[in-house]
Design a protein around this motif. Structure first.
Motif, PDB file in Angstrom:
ATOM      1  N   GLU A   1       2.305  11.971 -10.055  1.00 49.60           N
ATOM      2  CA  GLU A   1       1.675  13.412 -10.149  1.00 49.60           C
ATOM      3  C   GLU A   1       2.914  14.302 -10.078  1.00 49.60           C
ATOM      4  N   LEU A   2       4.027  13.941  -9.366  1.00 51.08           N
ATOM      5  CA  LEU A   2       5.098  14.945  -9.192  1.00 51.08           C
ATOM      6  C   LEU A   2       5.757  15.048 -10.661  1.00 51.08           C
ATOM      7  N   GLN A   3       5.696  13.795 -11.403  1.00 56.78           N
ATOM      8  CA  GLN A   3       6.545  13.850 -12.609  1.00 56.78           C
ATOM      9  C   GLN A   3       5.712  14.717 -13.573  1.00 56.78           C
ATOM     10  N   ASN A   4       4.318  14.717 -13.609  1.00 54.84           N
ATOM     11  CA  ASN A   4       3.407  15.429 -14.373  1.00 54.84           C
ATOM     12  C   ASN A   4       3.753  16.959 -14.034  1.00 54.84           C
TER      13      ASN A   4
ATOM     14  N   GLN B   1       0.756  -1.245   0.192  1.00 58.68           N
ATOM     15  CA  GLN B   1      -0.049   0.110  -0.053  1.00 58.68           C
ATOM     16  C   GLN B   1       0.679   1.360   0.000  1.00 58.68           C
ATOM     17  N   LEU B   2       1.848   1.261   0.793  1.00 55.83           N
ATOM     18  CA  LEU B   2       2.931   2.430   0.886  1.00 55.83           C
ATOM     19  C   LEU B   2       3.569   2.519  -0.603  1.00 55.83           C
ATOM     20  N   CYS B   3       4.067   1.464  -0.969  1.00 60.62           N
ATOM     21  CA  CYS B   3       4.647   1.745  -2.553  1.00 60.62           C
ATOM     22  C   CYS B   3       3.869   2.243  -3.553  1.00 60.62           C
ATOM     23  N   ASN B   4       2.375   1.751  -3.419  1.00 60.08           N
ATOM     24  CA  ASN B   4       1.246   2.429  -4.415  1.00 60.08           C
ATOM     25  C   ASN B   4       1.038   3.657  -4.238  1.00 60.08           C
ATOM     26  N   ASP B   5       1.055   4.212  -2.901  1.00 64.15           N
ATOM     27  CA  ASP B   5       0.725   5.537  -2.898  1.00 64.15           C
ATOM     28  C   ASP B   5       2.069   6.531  -3.138  1.00 64.15           C
ATOM     29  N   ILE B   6       3.388   5.777  -2.774  1.00 67.21           N
ATOM     30  CA  ILE B   6       4.370   6.509  -3.344  1.00 67.21           C
ATOM     31  C   ILE B   6       4.354   6.799  -4.780  1.00 67.21           C
TER      32      ILE B   6
ATOM     33  N   GLU C   1       3.907  20.959  -5.901  1.00 65.99           N
ATOM     34  CA  GLU C   1       5.035  20.348  -6.127  1.00 65.99           C
ATOM     35  C   GLU C   1       5.858  19.978  -4.848  1.00 65.99           C
ATOM     36  N   ASP C   2       6.060  20.911  -4.169  1.00 67.35           N
ATOM     37  CA  ASP C   2       6.934  20.791  -2.796  1.00 67.35           C
ATOM     38  C   ASP C   2       5.771  20.115  -1.768  1.00 67.35           C
ATOM     39  N   GLU C   3       4.483  20.153  -1.715  1.00 68.32           N
ATOM     40  CA  GLU C   3       3.806  19.180  -1.089  1.00 68.32           C
ATOM     41  C   GLU C   3       3.874  17.663  -1.389  1.00 68.32           C
ATOM     42  N   LEU C   4       3.895  17.522  -2.733  1.00 61.38           N
ATOM     43  CA  LEU C   4       4.309  16.039  -3.120  1.00 61.38           C
ATOM     44  C   LEU C   4       5.652  15.645  -2.551  1.00 61.38           C
ATOM     45  N   ILE C   5       6.432  16.324  -2.753  1.00 64.26           N
ATOM     46  CA  ILE C   5       7.997  16.158  -2.268  1.00 64.26           C
ATOM     47  C   ILE C   5       7.824  15.590  -0.698  1.00 64.26           C
ATOM     48  N   GLN C   6       7.192  16.524   0.091  1.00 64.53           N
ATOM     49  CA  GLN C   6       7.198  16.159   1.482  1.00 64.53           C
ATOM     50  C   GLN C   6       6.386  15.115   1.510  1.00 64.53           C
ATOM     51  N   LYS C   7       5.123  14.797   1.065  1.00 74.62           N
ATOM     52  CA  LYS C   7       4.442  13.579   1.481  1.00 74.62           C
ATOM     53  C   LYS C   7       4.949  12.340   0.746  1.00 74.62           C
ATOM     54  N   ILE C   8       5.781  12.443  -0.278  1.00 78.74           N
ATOM     55  CA  ILE C   8       6.829  11.356  -0.704  1.00 78.74           C
ATOM     56  C   ILE C   8       7.803  10.943   0.289  1.00 78.74           C
TER      57      ILE C   8
END
Length: 173
Positions: free
Chosen positions: A93-96, A82-87, A113-120
């Motif tokens: 989304e970040l690549q887009n 599940q964590l791998c799928n979320d990542i 973009e910054d939020e996605l980096i922090q979530k990842i």
């Protein structure tokens, strides 16, 4: 007394009693049985001695421990997947967002973009913790197994400090 007899005669006349097994035909003679026969516990399909029941219970307990460990491992796997799928979803989304030239990005896109980096980053840390936890659990099981094995070996060796004589030394004149 007469009341009991009249009731029993009346009930027998109305309908027959349902009986299970051969209770009336079984002769219970404890005085004629030996001690070993009294220890036998009889069940529907098997007859087992108390020692056999204890061994069977120990086997069932070990099987239960194995199943609990396996369930734990499967839960770790499910969480990991599940964590791998979320990542992966967040990375996509970040690549887009990264594909958009920097000059064309809006302030919201840069924030996202910054939020996605922090979530990842948080999800990767969580996954690392999960993997470390699984490794600690595995090492604990190995340690427990080794301690049991060592204890079994210690019980097999003589405790008096005298080494047993081999058959060759016993045969020498």
């Amino acid at each position: 007394m007469e009341l009991k007899q009249s009731l029993s005669v009346h009930l027998e006349a109305e309908k027959p009693l349902r009986r299970y097994g051969a209770v009336e035909e079984t002769a219970w003679k404890a005085e004629g049985l030996g001690r070993s026969q009294l220890d036998i516990i009889s069940m529907a399909e098997t007859t087992m001695m108390p020692e056999e029941i204890e061994l069977e219970m120990a086997k069932i307990q070990r099987l239960r421990e194995v199943l609990v460990r396996r369930e734990s491992e499967l839960r770790f796997m499910m969480d990991d997947i599940q964590l791998c799928n979320d990542i992966m979803d967040l990375k996509q989304e970040l690549q887009n967002l990264v594909a958009i030239p920097e000059k064309e990005k809006t302030k919201l896109q840069k924030q996202r973009e910054d939020e996605l980096i922090q979530k990842i980053h948080r999800l990767v840390q969580k996954r690392d913790f999960l993997v470390d936890d699984a490794e600690v659990e595995r090492l604990r099981r190995v340690s427990l197994w080794l301690s049991r094995k060592t204890l079994q070996e210690a019980q097999k060796t003589p405790t008096c400090g005298i080494a047993p004589k081999s058959s060759s030394t016993l045969l020498k004149p």
